[in-house]
Design a protein around this motif. Sequence first.
Motif, PDB file in Angstrom:
ATOM      1  N   THR A  33      -5.393  -6.361   6.184  1.00  6.04           N
ATOM      2  CA  THR A  33      -6.211  -7.400   5.237  1.00  6.04           C
ATOM      3  C   THR A  33      -5.690  -8.674   5.753  1.00  6.04           C
ATOM      4  O   THR A  33      -6.687  -9.726   5.430  1.00  6.04           O
ATOM      5  N   GLY A  34      -4.653  -9.112   6.401  1.00  2.00           N
ATOM      6  CA  GLY A  34      -4.223 -10.336   7.042  1.00  2.00           C
ATOM      7  C   GLY A  34      -3.683 -11.045   5.900  1.00  2.00           C
ATOM      8  O   GLY A  34      -3.711 -12.292   5.643  1.00  2.00           O
ATOM      9  N   ARG A  35      -3.164 -10.352   4.934  1.00  2.00           N
ATOM     10  CA  ARG A  35      -2.616 -11.041   3.733  1.00  2.00           C
ATOM     11  C   ARG A  35      -1.230 -10.370   3.374  1.00  2.00           C
ATOM     12  O   ARG A  35      -0.825  -9.326   3.754  1.00  2.00           O
ATOM     13  N   TYR A  36      -0.571 -11.285   2.734  1.00  2.00           N
ATOM     14  CA  TYR A  36       0.882 -11.043   2.465  1.00  2.00           C
ATOM     15  C   TYR A  36       0.899  -9.980   1.396  1.00  2.00           C
ATOM     16  O   TYR A  36       0.048  -9.608   0.658  1.00  2.00           O
ATOM     17  N   VAL A  37       1.950  -9.230   1.161  1.00  2.00           N
ATOM     18  CA  VAL A  37       2.144  -8.355   0.292  1.00  2.00           C
ATOM     19  C   VAL A  37       1.964  -8.831  -1.207  1.00  2.00           C
ATOM     20  O   VAL A  37       1.077  -7.871  -1.874  1.00  2.00           O
ATOM     21  N   HIS A  38       2.523  -9.592  -1.729  1.00  2.00           N
ATOM     22  CA  HIS A  38       2.119 -10.145  -3.137  1.00  2.00           C
ATOM     23  C   HIS A  38       0.793 -10.674  -3.167  1.00  2.00           C
ATOM     24  O   HIS A  38       0.189 -10.766  -4.247  1.00  2.00           O
ATOM     25  N   SER A  39       0.041 -10.692  -2.234  1.00  2.00           N
ATOM     26  CA  SER A  39      -1.509 -11.203  -2.033  1.00  2.00           C
ATOM     27  C   SER A  39      -2.143  -9.923  -2.336  1.00  2.00           C
ATOM     28  O   SER A  39      -3.077  -9.495  -3.320  1.00  2.00           O
ATOM     29  N   HIS A  40      -1.935  -8.611  -1.297  1.00  2.00           N
ATOM     30  CA  HIS A  40      -2.765  -7.430  -1.496  1.00  2.00           C
ATOM     31  C   HIS A  40      -2.149  -6.431  -2.524  1.00  2.00           C
ATOM     32  O   HIS A  40      -2.977  -5.498  -3.258  1.00  2.00           O
ATOM     33  N   GLY A  41      -0.664  -6.655  -2.972  1.00  2.00           N
ATOM     34  CA  GLY A  41      -0.237  -5.858  -4.042  1.00  2.00           C
ATOM     35  C   GLY A  41       0.138  -4.390  -3.635  1.00  2.00           C
ATOM     36  O   GLY A  41       0.698  -3.745  -4.471  1.00  2.00           O
ATOM     37  N   ALA A  42      -0.044  -3.758  -2.333  1.00  2.00           N
ATOM     38  CA  ALA A  42       0.404  -2.573  -1.916  1.00  2.00           C
ATOM     39  C   ALA A  42       1.685  -2.543  -1.548  1.00  2.00           C
ATOM     40  O   ALA A  42       1.998  -2.568  -0.294  1.00  2.00           O
ATOM     41  N   SER A  43       2.496  -2.493  -2.644  1.00  2.00           N
ATOM     42  CA  SER A  43       4.079  -2.869  -2.294  1.00  2.00           C
ATOM     43  C   SER A  43       4.935  -1.964  -1.698  1.00  2.00           C
ATOM     44  O   SER A  43       6.097  -2.143  -1.223  1.00  2.00           O
ATOM     45  N   TRP A  44       4.464  -0.551  -1.754  1.00  2.00           N
ATOM     46  CA  TRP A  44       5.363   0.261  -1.218  1.00  2.00           C
ATOM     47  C   TRP A  44       4.371   1.570  -0.759  1.00  2.00           C
ATOM     48  O   TRP A  44       3.162   1.477  -0.812  1.00  2.00           O
ATOM     49  N   ASN A  45       5.013   2.495  -0.171  1.00  2.00           N
ATOM     50  CA  ASN A  45       4.225   3.482   0.487  1.00  2.00           C
ATOM     51  C   ASN A  45       3.669   4.379  -0.618  1.00  2.00           C
ATOM     52  O   ASN A  45       4.074   4.806  -1.682  1.00  2.00           O
ATOM     53  N   PHE A  46       2.227   4.376  -0.444  1.00  2.00           N
ATOM     54  CA  PHE A  46       1.389   5.345  -1.489  1.00  2.00           C
ATOM     55  C   PHE A  46       1.032   4.744  -2.696  1.00  2.00           C
ATOM     56  O   PHE A  46       0.687   4.969  -3.561  1.00  2.00           O
ATOM     57  N   VAL A  47       1.305   3.283  -2.831  1.00  2.00           N
ATOM     58  CA  VAL A  47       0.884   2.300  -3.678  1.00  2.00           C
ATOM     59  C   VAL A  47      -0.653   1.857  -3.233  1.00  2.00           C
ATOM     60  O   VAL A  47      -0.659   1.296  -2.180  1.00  2.00           O
ATOM     61  N   PRO A  48      -1.564   2.224  -3.883  1.00  2.00           N
ATOM     62  CA  PRO A  48      -2.812   2.116  -3.261  1.00  2.00           C
ATOM     63  C   PRO A  48      -3.391   0.826  -3.077  1.00  2.00           C
ATOM     64  O   PRO A  48      -2.826  -0.263  -3.629  1.00  2.00           O
ATOM     65  N   LEU A  49      -4.050   0.302  -1.876  1.00  2.00           N
ATOM     66  CA  LEU A  49      -4.528  -0.945  -1.697  1.00  2.00           C
ATOM     67  C   LEU A  49      -5.883  -0.916  -2.801  1.00  2.00           C
ATOM     68  O   LEU A  49      -6.768   0.032  -2.680  1.00  2.00           O
ATOM     69  N   LYS A  50      -5.861  -1.886  -3.671  1.00  2.00           N
ATOM     70  CA  LYS A  50      -6.936  -1.911  -4.736  1.00  2.00           C
ATOM     71  C   LYS A  50      -8.170  -1.852  -4.165  1.00  2.00           C
ATOM     72  O   LYS A  50      -8.397  -2.745  -3.116  1.00  2.00           O
ATOM     73  N   ALA A  51      -9.323  -1.223  -4.795  1.00  2.00           N
ATOM     74  CA  ALA A  51     -10.585  -1.504  -4.221  1.00  2.00           C
ATOM     75  C   ALA A  51     -11.142  -2.671  -4.325  1.00  2.00           C
ATOM     76  O   ALA A  51     -11.003  -3.429  -5.715  1.00  2.00           O
ATOM     77  N   GLY A  52     -11.752  -3.110  -3.281  1.00  2.00           N
ATOM     78  CA  GLY A  52     -12.274  -4.538  -3.425  1.00  2.00           C
ATOM     79  C   GLY A  52     -11.492  -5.488  -2.343  1.00  2.00           C
ATOM     80  O   GLY A  52     -11.856  -6.642  -1.879  1.00  2.00           O
ATOM     81  N   GLU A  53     -10.155  -4.998  -1.982  1.00  2.00           N
ATOM     82  CA  GLU A  53      -9.541  -5.813  -0.973  1.00  2.00           C
ATOM     83  C   GLU A  53     -10.262  -6.012   0.372  1.00  2.00           C
ATOM     84  O   GLU A  53     -10.715  -4.810   0.834  1.00  2.00           O
ATOM     85  N   MET A  54     -10.516  -7.093   1.003  1.00  2.00           N
ATOM     86  CA  MET A  54     -11.175  -7.255   2.114  1.00  2.00           C
ATOM     87  C   MET A  54     -10.254  -6.691   3.611  1.00  2.00           C
ATOM     88  O   MET A  54      -9.023  -7.091   3.247  1.00  2.00           O
ATOM     89  N   THR A  55     -10.903  -5.956   4.393  1.00  2.00           N
ATOM     90  CA  THR A  55      -9.666  -5.638   5.509  1.00  2.00           C
ATOM     91  C   THR A  55     -10.743  -6.087   6.659  1.00  2.00           C
ATOM     92  O   THR A  55     -11.632  -6.314   6.689  1.00  2.00           O
TER      93      THR A  55
END
Length: 569
Positions: free
Chosen positions: A63-85
């Motif tokens: 994503t080019g984004r920090y963890v607290h920006s994209h929110g997927a903070s650990w293994n298998f925490v989904p990257l939320k639909a809508g995050e630009m990659t």
Amino acid sequence: MQKRVKNVLFIMCDQLRADHLSCFGHPTLKTPNIDGLAARGMIFDRAYVQSPVCGPSRMSYYTGRYVHSHGASWNFVPLKAGEMTIGDHLRPLGVRSVLVGKTHMRADLAGMSRLGIDPASQVGMRIAECGFDSYERDDGIHPYSGHDPDPAYNAYLREQGFDGDNPWETWANSTVEDDGTIRSGWFLKYSNRPARVPDEHSETPYITRRAMDFIRDAGDQPWCLHLSYIKPHWPYIVPEPYASMYGPEDALPVVRSDAERQDPHPVYAAMMDHRVSRTFSRDGVRDAVMPGYMGLIKQIDDQLGVLFAFLEAQGLMDSTMIVFTSDHGDYLGDHWMGEKDLFHEPVIRAPLIIYDPDDRADATRGTRCDALVEAVDLAPTFIDVYGGEPVPHAVDGCSLRPLLFGLRPAAWREHVVCEYDFAFQDSRIALAAKPRDAWMRMISDGRWKYVLFERYRPMLFDLAADPNEFTDLGASPEPEHAAARTRLHEALFRWARQPRQRVTIADGTIESTEIQPRISEGGILIGYWDEADLAQARQSFKPRFASTNPLVKPTLDRLTHPQGVKHDD
């Protein structure tokens, strides 16, 4: 003839430490093909990941984004639909973004359901694969997670005669003793024994061939290929001839001190008590693991030699940017730890080598860069390669191309940041911490490393005086240490204050929007005394009105000149 980038080959290893490549200083583990790439490009000596664990680290790369920006903070925490990659940024530029290998992505099925997106549709599959089109996905985590239960690699192994319910495990990641007993490579005890599968059918050569298959099939459309190896991640087991190449004497000395276990930071103490940490701290365990770990790296290097020769034969080396990196490192017993749960250098400092065929990079070939760079810098670098406009409202990193061209921006970053959510770990339970209190964040200026915890004192290391990070200065009363803590705490707070969720409106759009008069709201006027007041304001903003919405002009004319008098625009 000028050379320019047409394609990007984005290579990522899993759990590869920077200090386990010969171009980064390993004295016995020789990696000539990776070294050769460095000779043609640039080594970034101070590259850092955004999290010490696979999932969040990779989501920051993608994503080019920090963890607290994209929110997927650990293994298998989904990257939320809508995050630009990466794929979402490059696709409008005419670039095909493709995956061969691992992402460690868990699809946001709930988010897709809420938005009415079919997971089996092209859009749904891209959301599930971090924006990539999946040529072949292989996470190497089956069967226990249920996430990747029977990948194409298993079908391939069965075709070669390696049968079973899960030949990935029973052949590629198992060994056989002299008496015929099959032993699982998941057990660290067997890491120094050869895998049952022959080298040519093991995972790293297989995935390399699949990458070459894609390149043959790609056609003329520019591509960004993410070749993502699952090794040298555990199971630390490799086939011959690699299994016998190295012994314990070839490994780097273990980096740990008895002083580290005397009154350690509470979170550090809890992590040293993880099962994997206790096991790696036992005598003989590291000696068993290192031959397998080093052999896996040597195998990757050999396969990259095959891949680079293929690119040469295809005439693609002069038009393909090659990026080589890792999602994080591995403690391997250093600091009395296993796995990758804290912020010591062997875990968060990543190997990063970039070969840019562009003529403008000629001046830096074979050099090393000491600038502080981060995983989030790769996405904007790729956008830059393909001529896309910078998107600082949606991407936290900075393009590395100026550094590749020998130009260090005056305002280059002064700190790197890494985050970890240990809510899913045994250490949180041992500390009786609430999940929302189980976050820690690291900031470093290259000399001082500061770690902030909830409920506990910070940690501090002086990397200049203590490069092995043996002495935690988080509670030191020395004025110099107190000053460093205060300065870095404020720097971390300043970093955290930056707005990172307004991703739907670009900064440039805001800067080009008229604030007064409020023409963007269909002629709604706020704060004007009368028609003359508006006319005066309109005249003062006249140079910028040329680019405004033409639908607004009649409204302004009506309000400013109700008698229909025409004026120059």
